[in-house]
Design a protein around this motif. Structure first.
Motif, mmCIF file in Angstrom:
data_model
loop_
_atom_site.group_PDB
_atom_site.id
_atom_site.type_symbol
_atom_site.label_atom_id
_atom_site.label_comp_id
_atom_site.label_asym_id
_atom_site.label_seq_id
_atom_site.Cartn_x
_atom_site.Cartn_y
_atom_site.Cartn_z
ATOM 1 N N LEU A 304 0.848 -1.202 0.000
ATOM 2 C CA LEU A 304 0.000 0.000 0.000
ATOM 3 C C LEU A 304 0.878 1.245 0.000
ATOM 4 O O LEU A 304 1.622 1.492 0.946
ATOM 5 C CB LEU A 304 -0.902 0.012 1.253
ATOM 6 N N ARG A 306 0.158 5.022 0.011
ATOM 7 C CA ARG A 306 -0.939 5.995 0.124
ATOM 8 C C ARG A 306 -0.475 7.279 -0.576
ATOM 9 O O ARG A 306 0.362 7.998 -0.031
ATOM 10 C CB ARG A 306 -1.222 6.298 1.598
ATOM 11 N N ARG A 342 -1.912 3.180 -4.517
ATOM 12 C CA ARG A 342 -3.354 3.406 -4.345
ATOM 13 C C ARG A 342 -3.698 4.787 -4.880
ATOM 14 O O ARG A 342 -3.027 5.770 -4.545
ATOM 15 C CB ARG A 342 -3.748 3.307 -2.864
ATOM 16 N N ASP A 345 -6.988 8.977 -2.029
ATOM 17 C CA ASP A 345 -8.097 8.786 -1.096
ATOM 18 C C ASP A 345 -8.379 10.127 -0.417
ATOM 19 O O ASP A 345 -8.390 10.232 0.801
ATOM 20 C CB ASP A 345 -7.701 7.703 -0.068
ATOM 21 N N ARG A 368 -15.722 11.240 -1.408
ATOM 22 C CA ARG A 368 -14.410 10.805 -0.953
ATOM 23 C C ARG A 368 -13.798 9.792 -1.923
ATOM 24 O O ARG A 368 -14.527 9.089 -2.628
ATOM 25 C CB ARG A 368 -14.623 10.165 0.436
ATOM 26 N N MET A 439 -9.657 -1.873 -2.796
ATOM 27 C CA MET A 439 -9.707 -1.974 -1.342
ATOM 28 C C MET A 439 -11.074 -2.545 -0.970
ATOM 29 O O MET A 439 -12.100 -2.117 -1.504
ATOM 30 C CB MET A 439 -9.596 -0.584 -0.692
ATOM 31 N N GLU A 441 -13.133 -2.184 1.885
ATOM 32 C CA GLU A 441 -13.230 -1.432 3.136
ATOM 33 C C GLU A 441 -14.631 -0.897 3.375
ATOM 34 O O GLU A 441 -14.849 -0.123 4.293
ATOM 35 C CB GLU A 441 -12.171 -0.324 3.207
ATOM 36 N N GLY A 462 -9.044 -3.297 3.820
ATOM 37 C CA GLY A 462 -8.674 -2.137 4.646
ATOM 38 C C GLY A 462 -9.476 -2.176 5.930
ATOM 39 O O GLY A 462 -10.572 -1.624 6.017
ATOM 40 N N THR A 463 -8.924 -2.823 6.940
ATOM 41 C CA THR A 463 -9.709 -3.027 8.165
ATOM 42 C C THR A 463 -9.952 -1.728 8.936
ATOM 43 O O THR A 463 -10.890 -1.669 9.736
ATOM 44 C CB THR A 463 -9.012 -4.025 9.100
ATOM 45 N N ASN A 464 -9.122 -0.714 8.711
ATOM 46 C CA ASN A 464 -9.340 0.539 9.449
ATOM 47 C C ASN A 464 -10.717 1.106 9.105
ATOM 48 O O ASN A 464 -11.501 1.469 9.982
ATOM 49 C CB ASN A 464 -8.270 1.584 9.094
ATOM 50 N N ASP A 465 -10.989 1.184 7.804
ATOM 51 C CA ASP A 465 -12.293 1.695 7.381
ATOM 52 C C ASP A 465 -13.372 0.623 7.479
ATOM 53 O O ASP A 465 -14.505 0.917 7.853
ATOM 54 C CB ASP A 465 -12.216 2.218 5.945
ATOM 55 N N ARG A 475 -14.340 6.143 13.515
ATOM 56 C CA ARG A 475 -13.098 5.739 14.188
ATOM 57 C C ARG A 475 -12.351 6.904 14.835
ATOM 58 O O ARG A 475 -11.372 6.715 15.543
ATOM 59 C CB ARG A 475 -12.192 4.994 13.193
ATOM 60 N N CYS A 512 -4.302 -4.846 4.576
ATOM 61 C CA CYS A 512 -3.335 -3.755 4.759
ATOM 62 C C CYS A 512 -3.746 -2.762 5.838
ATOM 63 O O CYS A 512 -3.112 -1.729 5.995
ATOM 64 C CB CYS A 512 -3.083 -3.047 3.432
ATOM 65 N N GLY A 513 -4.802 -3.036 6.603
ATOM 66 C CA GLY A 513 -5.150 -2.151 7.721
ATOM 67 C C GLY A 513 -4.226 -2.433 8.902
ATOM 68 O O GLY A 513 -3.424 -3.376 8.879
HETATM 69 C C1 PEP Z 1 -7.834 1.014 5.809
HETATM 70 O O1 PEP Z 1 -8.879 1.663 5.773
HETATM 71 O O2 PEP Z 1 -7.664 -0.026 6.498
HETATM 72 C C2 PEP Z 1 -6.669 1.455 5.013
HETATM 73 C C3 PEP Z 1 -5.571 0.728 4.925
HETATM 74 O O3 PEP Z 1 -6.769 2.664 4.413
HETATM 75 P P1 PEP Z 1 -6.535 4.051 5.182
HETATM 76 O O4 PEP Z 1 -6.031 3.754 6.564
HETATM 77 O O5 PEP Z 1 -5.574 4.817 4.348
HETATM 78 O O6 PEP Z 1 -7.907 4.646 5.179
#
Ligand code: PEP
Ligand code: MG
Length: 590
Positions: A304, A306, A342, A345, A368, A439, A441, A462-465, A475, A512-513
């Motif tokens: 990834l 960014r 990527r 974003d 977005r 992604m 996500e 993308g586990t963060n989103d 979050r 990749c989160g």
């Molecule tokens: C995610 O959402 O997990 C991710 C890797 O993307 P970002 O943290 O850049 O939103």
């Protein structure tokens, strides 16, 4: 804590935020605590022209300081931090910004320090209110420039002279401050402000220096020379520790150093489970200069990249040529390993000045990432052209963020086709078979993986989103943070579905989160069938160690057990216990 904390006072234990692991024990060097009340400097000036000249001289001086810091950084750390200095210098070269300051001086008869303070504070506020941590923490770079300019205007110099090993305590440290200290004398950093992704934290982790953000105003309260312990694992800060406390932490420190020595020795070992399953460990980067860490940590490519940083550092649209140079150089540097670029974003509240959306009620559900790109063909095509042109110099993969429908992929492919035709007509070379991935996500994308597999070459979770969107939990909102947990069975179900579809349809799946490097999550993900992980390059050694401990069969059994559990808390605890049962003595891994 209104009064200064006296040396030789009794032991005080505070908890802060750990931003770089390790234990530091030593006396403190308090850096630059002088507080300047800029309001007091706001006498109406008689000669604005003179103030403007003074300001320009200060800019020159600060650029010189940044050049010196950059040279010091180059000497101590190579190219690693070059971009940080370049971006600060670019900011001081921004015509629109300089005009704003000039107007403040000329129209309001403001003193130069006051004008600097006012305009740069506004810029800081703009960045600090952003949802995205990366952008929010760029505010610290601007705060640093503000301080440097004001100090320069007032003729104040700083003392970077560490003459013995010390813990550097400061309200905030900028990269240019950080690199001016003699590395051999820095035991740790304790700052009042900052976060996990502030540059100081990133640098501290890169340099393996323990760092804690205290969240108080300790830089004003700690007496220089006092003894302090920083625990970069838990965020604990001990001021005036008792001898027994020092002994305890010294033992922990020695244990950690020993652990790191062993881990480093293992960095070149294959990333293979005890039962012979190879696991691909790749790196996430935000800046091209991080590629040296990618190589050092033996990542099997960049999972990834960014690219928002390429745009935000310019504060404007980078030209196609500028983007091309960045992607080309990065691709060349790690070829033949993959560089997953990527597409931008940006969105919500993260727009460039000239592309701001109307205020949105729910920016994270708004205009977005891919939605923004598809509506702004000029920007999107420019980036796609730059990526395609760079593709012949290495092994580039394209990754699309925030996909929530098949239409978005179809439309992106049309854009790509347009760009290909254009380049062909102009006789410009590009690779015809660049892998295109998305992604996963949003819950929609995860649900549609079976269909999306017809359109793309790979998935990246993308586990963060994904956690945020599956659970409908912002979050960035502290009040609901306790419920934001990727171990929640609902989130795990979406991850599992994506991995399963990938396997069924022959599409590689990467995660990749941040969750990819959560120690207790790694065996669970292996059990779910994940074979590709991408993370901060400094975490690769740790995850490789974990991969080499857990055999796939026991991970699969773990996953079977987890399927029977109903709550995030129960699953997380079960995974923790499982982890501990296999590695009882490796506390630095978790
Ligand atoms: C995610 O959402 O997990 C991710 C890797 O993307 P970002 O943290 O850049 O939103
Ligand atoms: Mg994301």
């Amino acid at each position: 804590m209104k009064n200064k904390i006296k040396a030789k006072n009794k032991e005080i234990v505070l908890s802060g935020m750990a931003v770089s692991p390790g234990i530091a024990i030593g006396s403190v060097f308090v850096f630059r605590t002088m507080k300047i009340n800029v309001q007091e400097l706001q006498a109406e000036v008689a000669d604005p022209k003179q103030e403007w000249d003074l300001f320009n001289k200060a800019v020159k001086k600060v650029v010189q300081q940044l050049d010196i810091a950059q040279a010091a950084s180059q000497k101590q750390y190579g190219d690693e931090f070059t971009e940080i200095f370049e971006s600060q210098k670019t900011f001081l070269d921004d015509v629109a910004l300089l005009e704003e300051i000039q107007q403040e001086i000329e129209l309001s008869a403001s003193s130069a320090p006051f004008a600097v303070s006012k305009i740069l504070s506004e810029k800081t506020d703009y960045f600090i209110n952003m949802e995205n941590t990366y952008f929010r923490e760029r505010a610290y770079d601007i705060m640093d420039l503000k301080q440097k300019l004001i100090y320069s205007l007032l003729g104040i110099d700083f003392d970077y002279n560490l003459s013995s090993p010390s813990i550097v305590v400061a309200e905030m440290l900028s990269p240019s401050d950080t690199v001016q200290f003699n590395r051999n004398f820095i035991l740790g950093f304790l700052t009042d402000q900052g976060g996990k992704t502030s540059h100081t934290a990133i640098m501290a982790r890169g340099l393996q220096i323990p760092a804690v953000v205290n969240g108080y105003t300790l830089s004003k309260l700690i007496v220089p020379g006092s003894t302090v312990i920083l625990d970069g694992f838990t965020g604990t800060i001990v001021i005036n520790p008792r001898p027994a406390t020092i002994e305890r932490y010294k033992a922990l420190q020695e244990e950690h150093e020993q652990f790191n020595r062993e881990l480093q020795k293992e960095i070149a070992l294959p990333s293979v489970t005890p039962d012979g399953q190879h696991i691909t460990l790749m790196a996430n980067i935000e800046f091209a200069h991080e590629l040296s860490d990618v190589t050092k940590n033996k990542a099997e490519g960049v999972g990834l990249f960014r690219t928002e940083s390429v745009f935000i550092e310019k504060k404007d649209l980078p030209s196609e040529q500028e983007q091309f140079e960045i992607y080309k150089q990065a691709a060349e540097q790690i070829a033949p390993l993959p560089l997953t670029v990527r597409t931008i974003d940006l969105g919500g509240d993260k727009f460039l000045d000239n592309y701001s959306a109307e205020d949105e009620l729910n920016p994270f559900l708004g205009w977005r990432a891919i939605r923004f790109c598809l509506d702004e063909p000029e920007i999107f095509n420019m980036q796609l052209r730059a990526i395609l042109r760079a593709s012949v110099f290495g092994n580039i993969h394209i990754l699309l963020p925030m996909i929530s429908s098949v239409d978005e992929v179809i439309r992106t492919k049309e854009y790509l086709e347009e760009v290909r035709q254009e380049l062909t007509e102009k006789g410009i070379a590009f690779k015809a078979d660049i892998p295109l991935g998305i992604m996963i996500e949003t819950p929609a994308a995860a649900m549609l993986t079976g269909i999306l597999a017809d359109y793309v070459d790979y998935f990246s979770i993308g586990t963060n989103d994904l956690t945020q969107y599956v659970l409908a939990i912002d979050r960035t909102n502290d009040r609901v943070a306790k419920s934001y947990n990727t171990f929640n069975p609902a989130v795990l179900a979406f991850i599992a579905k994506t991995i399963e579809t990938g396997k069924l349809r022959g599409k590689p799946v990467t995660l990749c989160g941040e969750y990819a490097a959560v120690s207790e999550a790694v065996p669970l993900l292996l059990g779910m069938g994940l074979r590709n992980f991408s993370m901060n390059p400094h975490l690769i050694a740790k995850v490789k160690k974990i991969v080499r401990i857990f055999d796939i069969e026991s991970c699969e059994n773990l996953y079977e057990k987890v399927k029977e559990l109903h709550t995030a808390g129960a699953i997380e605890q079960y995974c923790k216990n499982f982890f501990k049962s296999k590695v009882p003595d490796l506390k630095f891994l978790s």
